[in-house]
Design an enzyme around this catalytic site. Structure first.
Site, PDB file in Angstrom:
ATOM      1  N   VAL A   1       0.836  -1.197   0.000  1.00 17.36           N
ATOM      2  CA  VAL A   1       0.000   0.000   0.000  1.00 17.36           C
ATOM      3  C   VAL A   1       0.869   1.244   0.000  1.00 17.36           C
ATOM      4  O   VAL A   1       0.648   2.188  -0.767  1.00 17.36           O
ATOM      5  CB  VAL A   1      -0.965   0.004   1.200  1.00 17.36           C
ATOM      6  CG1 VAL A   1      -1.772   1.298   1.237  1.00 17.36           C
ATOM      7  CG2 VAL A   1      -1.910  -1.196   1.125  1.00 17.36           C
TER       8      VAL A   1
ATOM      9  N   GLU B   1     -12.950   0.982  17.433  1.00 14.18           N
ATOM     10  CA  GLU B   1     -13.855   1.192  16.292  1.00 14.18           C
ATOM     11  C   GLU B   1     -15.202   0.522  16.552  1.00 14.18           C
ATOM     12  O   GLU B   1     -15.242  -0.664  16.903  1.00 14.18           O
ATOM     13  CB  GLU B   1     -13.224   0.639  15.014  1.00 14.18           C
ATOM     14  CG  GLU B   1     -11.987   1.422  14.582  1.00 14.18           C
ATOM     15  CD  GLU B   1     -11.429   0.962  13.244  1.00 14.18           C
ATOM     16  OE1 GLU B   1     -11.954  -0.030  12.668  1.00 14.18           O
ATOM     17  OE2 GLU B   1     -10.466   1.567  12.760  1.00 14.18           O
TER      18      GLU B   1
ATOM     19  N   HIS C   1     -13.363   3.741   8.445  1.00 11.94           N
ATOM     20  CA  HIS C   1     -12.566   2.583   8.007  1.00 11.94           C
ATOM     21  C   HIS C   1     -12.962   2.149   6.590  1.00 11.94           C
ATOM     22  O   HIS C   1     -13.374   1.014   6.345  1.00 11.94           O
ATOM     23  CB  HIS C   1     -12.713   1.409   8.968  1.00 11.94           C
ATOM     24  CG  HIS C   1     -11.545   0.480   8.950  1.00 11.94           C
ATOM     25  ND1 HIS C   1     -11.072  -0.165  10.071  1.00 11.94           N
ATOM     26  CD2 HIS C   1     -10.729   0.074   7.937  1.00 11.94           C
ATOM     27  CE1 HIS C   1     -10.032  -0.923   9.759  1.00 11.94           C
ATOM     28  NE2 HIS C   1      -9.805  -0.796   8.459  1.00 11.94           N
TER      29      HIS C   1
ATOM     30  N   GLY D   1     -10.865   2.308   3.898  1.00 14.28           N
ATOM     31  CA  GLY D   1      -9.693   2.108   3.062  1.00 14.28           C
ATOM     32  C   GLY D   1      -9.831   1.032   2.010  1.00 14.28           C
ATOM     33  O   GLY D   1      -9.369   1.185   0.884  1.00 14.28           O
TER      34      GLY D   1
END
Length: 623
Positions: A200, A309, A328, A330
């Site tokens: 990434v 989370e 979240h 991504g």
């Protein structure tokens, strides 16, 4: 001279059958010695029933039905740690996402049955990697299938904070028009520090270069050549902090990275830095970040992940006016939302990799087609006992290297299996040397895979331990096996990675005395021909036989008719000979005949071979 002969049959609990013929024979071609045994070793692998998959987190009904076509599926969600430990000893596979903790206790409770654990996506902080490695369990993630999505989201947040997109949007929707308040900064010419230069991180770097940014990276494990390939400089953690205008986080959450960005780190950053985190919430000390924002040391932050989370509603960081947040996202894109494709692909591939229970298997669940495809490839590699390119707890080897070394991987394991089956009793195998002959320089030949496969071949035939590419070094050390590597640089074209590989075992007796080379070690040597592994040397005798099925090695007087006699015995048993080679010292002296067999001969057939007058010793070896 009288000869005392006898047959001994031993069947051990790990399904190894040993049949030995004791008769008079010299242990070396030129030095007569007391007679050694002719030994037959048959290694049998029992085929088990359908494997069991424990699905620890929710899957769709269509996926469950597909899994049931080839496995026993146990869908048990929200298991307590105690319940998971109870169930795991009956399972060959474990399917997890982020909600299930796969701890050391889980691996200990599995008692060796669990062979592969999968974690969809990049993060593996819920799996005890050290314990998995010790127990020979492969841990696979899916780091590339969602790479682009995560990288794009990182860039989206980077541009959003540079131009105050979220704040300006909220302002306009509140009926305001505050152009002067939301003046942004340009990205061109600014320095971006990519913290964690994995898949990434490197994709973020590529895109940032396209935006005209200067990109540096910090990652103690990143290869310099990969960074140079995209014109990125690897720097120290200190240099990254002090020179970056933007910092983008892409490291995993480990004990070393936990709260890496704390008060001390923020005290060293360039004033006005902007921080983007699409990695793991725990890599940032959130209270320290809040203080840095309030003091103006950090101008803005864009966060896709949090320590907890979802974060509590009263979370001050989430509500901070200079923080842009997303839930979240991504790896969340709409291009690939199909679990069905993953399971369908797995079912198509699995029949080619049976028997399953001897290796174990895992289907990894994630709600993206890209992840599904990558995981399917990793599953196939795991089923074949190969090192997956996405393995977390094994050497990370590029896919192109895996592909090139594939036939040599098979060769090294089979040479190890042959060599150890030639060892006779004593104190066991302790000293092994592997020699690689290649026209390539040392820096151009990665032998980690080959070393691991030699170890697998050496240990598995003589123990009940399951050895794979994950735990090979650990098991070798645990058993006191000292394996050294030697490289011979040859003249010629470096087109092929290796010309030949030799395995030598020192300080042992041999069941087949002719396998002892002039150096006094059991020696086997092989090379790859037409993509297939071949045995080319046993002891000091040159041979040439394909390493498939099983092998009979015979040392006999070099005289006419021996090949025919052995062939007739095998023919009567309906055993097909796929390869035969004879190597000799000189005409009329001694010769070693190597016979490759498709089927396993009966003990009676092997006994008849041993009774041929000219045959001085022989051994049956199962690959």
């Amino acid at each position: 001279m009288s000869v005392i002969s006898s047959w001994n049959l031993t069947i051990s609990l790990n399904t190894t059958i040993s049949l030995s013929w004791r008769s008079s024979l010299p242990s070396r071609a030129s030095f007569p010695r007391p007679k050694k045994p002719k030994t037959l070793v048959v290694l049998a692998t029992a085929l088990g029933a359908k494997p069991t998959v424990l699905v620890a987190e929710k899957l769709g009904d269509a996926g469950i039905q597909l899994l049931k076509t080839f496995a026993n599926v146990d869908c048990s969600y929200n298991l307590s740690p105690e319940e998971l430990c109870t169930k795991i000893s009956l399972c060959d596979a474990l399917i997890v996402r982020s909600g299930t903790k796969v701890t050391r206790e889980v691996f200990e409770s599995a008692m060796g049955r669990l062979k592969v654990v999968g974690r969809a996506g990049v993060g593996i902080d819920n799996v005890d990697i050290s314990a998995a490695t010790e127990h020979g369990c492969l841990v696979v993630n899916a780091p590339t299938a969602n790479t682009i999505a995560a990288a794009e989201h990182g860039i989206a947040l980077l541009t959003a904070v540079s131009r105050n997109v979220a704040q300006a949007d909220a302002s306009v929707k509140a009926g305001k028009w505050e152009r002067n308040k939301y003046v942004g900064v340009s990205l061109v010419g600014k320095t971006l520090a990519v913290m964690g230069f994995g898949k990434v991180g490197s994709e973020v770097a590529r895109r940032a270069k396209g935006l005209g940014m200067q990109v540096i990276a910090h990652d103690p494990y990143a290869p310099a050549d990969r960074a140079r390939a995209i014109s990125v400089e690897l720097v120290s953690f200190e240099e990254a902090l002090t020179t970056a205008d933007f910092i983008s986080l892409h490291m995993p959450l480990t004990p070393a990275t936990s709260k890496m960005f704390n008060d001390e780190a923020f005290s060293r950053v360039k004033k006005g830095v902007r921080i983007i985190n699409v990695a793991r919430g725990g890599v940032i000390d959130e209270e320290a970040l809040l203080r840095a924002l309030d003091s103006g040391v950090v101008a803005q932050a864009a966060l896709d992940v949090f320590t907890e989370e979802p974060p509590p509603q009263e979370n001050k960081l989430v509500r901070h006016e200079n923080v842009t947040v997303t839930p979240h996202l991504g790896a969340s894109t709409t291009e690939a939302q199909s679990l069905y494709h993953l399971l369908d692909y797995l079912i198509w591939l699995l029949p080619f990799s049976l028997p399953l229970p001897s290796i174990g298997f895992i289907a990894l669940y994630y709600d993206q087609e890209g992840v599904a495809l990558e995981i399917a490839e990793a599953v196939v590699g795991a089923l074949k006992g190969e090192l997956a390119a996405t393995a977390v707890n094994a050497p990370m080897v590029p896919a192109e290297v895996l592909l090139e070394l594939s036939p040599y991987v098979a060769l090294t394991e089979k040479l190890g299996r042959l060599a150890v089956q030639l060892v006779a009793g004593g104190s066991g195998v302790k000293f092994v040397k592997v020699t690689y002959a290649s026209a390539r320089g040392p820096d151009d030949l990665d032998t980690r895979l080959l070393r691991a496969m030699v170890t697998k071949g050496l240990i598995e035939p003589i123990s009940s331990v399951f050895v794979n590419l994950v735990n090979a070094d650990f098991i070798a050390k645990q058993r006191g096996l000292r394996l050294t590597e030697e490289r011979i640089v040859l003249d010629g074209s470096p087109e092929k990675p290796l010309e030949f590989i030799q395995v030598r075992i020192a300080n042992v007796e041999s069941k087949f005395a002719s396998a002892i080379s002039n150096s006094g070690e059991i020696t086997v040597e092989g090379r790859v021909k037409d993509g297939k592994p071949h045995l080319t040397k046993v002891g000091s005798f040159g041979v040439d036989v394909s390493l498939e099925g099983s092998i009979v090695l015979c040392r006999q007087s070099d005289q006419p008719g021996i090949i025919g006699k052995v062939g007739n015995i095998l023919s009567e048993e309906n055993v097909n000979v796929n390869f035969m080679s004879v190597g000799r010292i000189a005409p009329g002296k001694q010769a070693v005949m190597t016979i490759g067999l498709d089927e396993e001969p009966s003990r009676d057939a092997l006994k008849k071979i041993g009774e041929i007058t000219a045959v001085e010793e022989f051994v049956f070896l199962k690959l």
